[in-house]
Write an enzyme that holds these catalytic residues in place. Structure first.
Site, PDB file in Angstrom:
ATOM      1  CD  GLU A  27      -2.781  -1.341   2.407  1.00  0.00           C
ATOM      2  OE1 GLU A  27      -2.690  -0.483   3.306  1.00  0.00           O
ATOM      3  OE2 GLU A  27      -3.574  -2.294   2.455  1.00  0.00           O
ATOM      4  CG  HIS A  52     -10.105  -5.522   0.378  1.00  0.00           C
ATOM      5  ND1 HIS A  52     -10.368  -6.656   1.112  1.00  0.00           N
ATOM      6  CD2 HIS A  52      -8.803  -5.217   0.611  1.00  0.00           C
ATOM      7  CE1 HIS A  52      -9.270  -7.011   1.779  1.00  0.00           C
ATOM      8  NE2 HIS A  52      -8.308  -6.165   1.486  1.00  0.00           N
TER       9      HIS A  52
END
Ligand code: 9MR
Length: 364
Positions: free
Chosen positions: A166, A245
């Site tokens: 990330e 996600h």
């Protein structure tokens, strides 16, 4: 072959029933030649037949729950520790390493013949307090020491590492995310990858991120350019992880397969690393599996938990098993999609032929 057989059968016997039998025999032969196996009954077995893994995130404190381990052991052939390999878990005090919970998961996986994905060596989040308060050269060195120590501890036991997690910002800029690690210099990511390669030369080294599913998004393009740059300059990177996600704000994108094949065409494996879908939309789950199976270097899928009650987003009921452990319609969709996938005639896809070039050109 089929036509020839049909013609020969028709000529020799010359009755409708014999013709029918000939067609049936030819169809059976075609099926065998395509290498289609009998339908597997678990996710892991079906994925393995297609040279891939099907994994889940695992929490160490749930390994004593037999309802949990029954599903884990039956269905999955790869595990990712959900939190136990993160920086705050493995180095709670500087230079004091704690591998107890991560080791429990690795031991469980090994005892069941499952592979392990390591998650994660360098991340702006879930840093222990001592690291949060560091900056500059001291932080850079502490990060590199962490990567070296943890990757060395698990050497030979982890097939792939999310080396960096990330590191890109959301939104339209395509910029790096601001963090204490980023402020040590833009080269912190490649430094982490080089340290990981030195510590565990046989592990696949991945860059992992979320909201990188839609090929047109600036963040996806930014990660693509980084991987392209790393490959061009010889920075060791073997794979890209798409967390995936998905929910109503981040829906399944119709260009998902383009994203997978575009990364793969850079010469890296692609892994779907944290899949969950709000409401467990069976169509989206099926699409994700079909897209991965269509890309030779998409070599595995991990769902982010087993039962809905195990999910970080439990209220969205995003997983394949309900909180009682029963299979949901999304489970059936995933297993059916896996079983419909082509069985390769030669070994696993990793290291095999690369997928075709991207069908659209990335923005530069
Ligand atoms: O599922 C994890 C949850 O138990 C933790 O509280 C959370 C803390 O940051 O991390 C979750 O896992 C994250 C993963 O490590 C990285 N991508 C996003 C995941 C969901 O937040």
């Amino acid at each position: 072959m089929t036509k020839q057989l049909r013609r020969r059968k028709a000529r020799v016997v010359g009755t409708w029933s014999a013709l029918f039998a000939g067609v049936a025999a030819a169809a059976a032969m075609t099926t065998v030649m395509a290498g289609t196996a009998t339908a597997a009954t678990t996710l892991g077995a079906s994925a393995a037949e297609r040279g891939r893994y099907f994994g889940t995130a695992v929490a160490a404190n749930k390994l004593s729950d037999s309802a949990y381990t029954t599903i884990l052991n039956r269905e999955f052939n790869s595990v990712t520790p959900e939190n136990e390999m993160k920086i705050d878990a493995t180095e709670p005090n500087q230079n004091q390493f704690n591998y107890a919970n991560a080791d429990r998961i690795v031991q469980h996986a090994r005892s069941q013949g499952m592979q392990v994905r390591g998650h994660t060596l360098a991340w702006h989040s879930q840093q222990p307090g001592w690291m949060q308060n560091m900056s500059g050269t001291a932080l850079r060195n502490a990060m590199l020491n962490h990567v070296t120590q943890v990757a060395t501890h698990f050497r030979g036991q982890v097939v792939a590492w999310d080396v960096v997690n990330e590191a890109f910002a959301d939104g339209s800029t395509g910029a790096r995310r601001d963090s204490n690690l980023q402020r040590t210099g833009n080269d912190w990511i490649e430094a982490a990858f080089r340290a990981a390669r030195a510590a565990d030369p046989n592990a696949k080294l991945c860059y992992n991120d979320y909201n990188t599913d839609d090929w047109t998004h600036a963040k996806t393009q930014a990660v693509y350019r980084m991987v392209q740059d790393f490959k061009q300059r010889g920075v060791p990177i073997d794979c890209v992880g798409l967390q995936s996600h998905m929910n109503n704000q981040s829906p399944y994108p119709s260009n998902y397969r383009t994203t997978l094949s575009s990364f793969a065409a850079l010469g890296v494996d692609v892994q779907i690393t944290e899949l969950d879908i709000e409401g467990a939309n069976a169509t989206w789950y099926r699409n994700v599996v079909n897209d991965c199976l269509a890309v030779a270097r998409c070599n595995g899928i991990t769902v982010w938990g087993i039962r809905d009650s195990d999910s970080w987003r439990a209220s969205q009921t995003p997983l394949l098993f309900n909180s009682s452990g029963a299979k949901k319609p999304a489970y059936d969709a995933v297993l059916q999609a896996l079983n419909n996938g082509v069985v390769p005639t030669t070994g696993p896809t990793t290291g095999g032929p690369t997928s075709p070039p991207p069908v659209s050109t990335p923005r530069r």
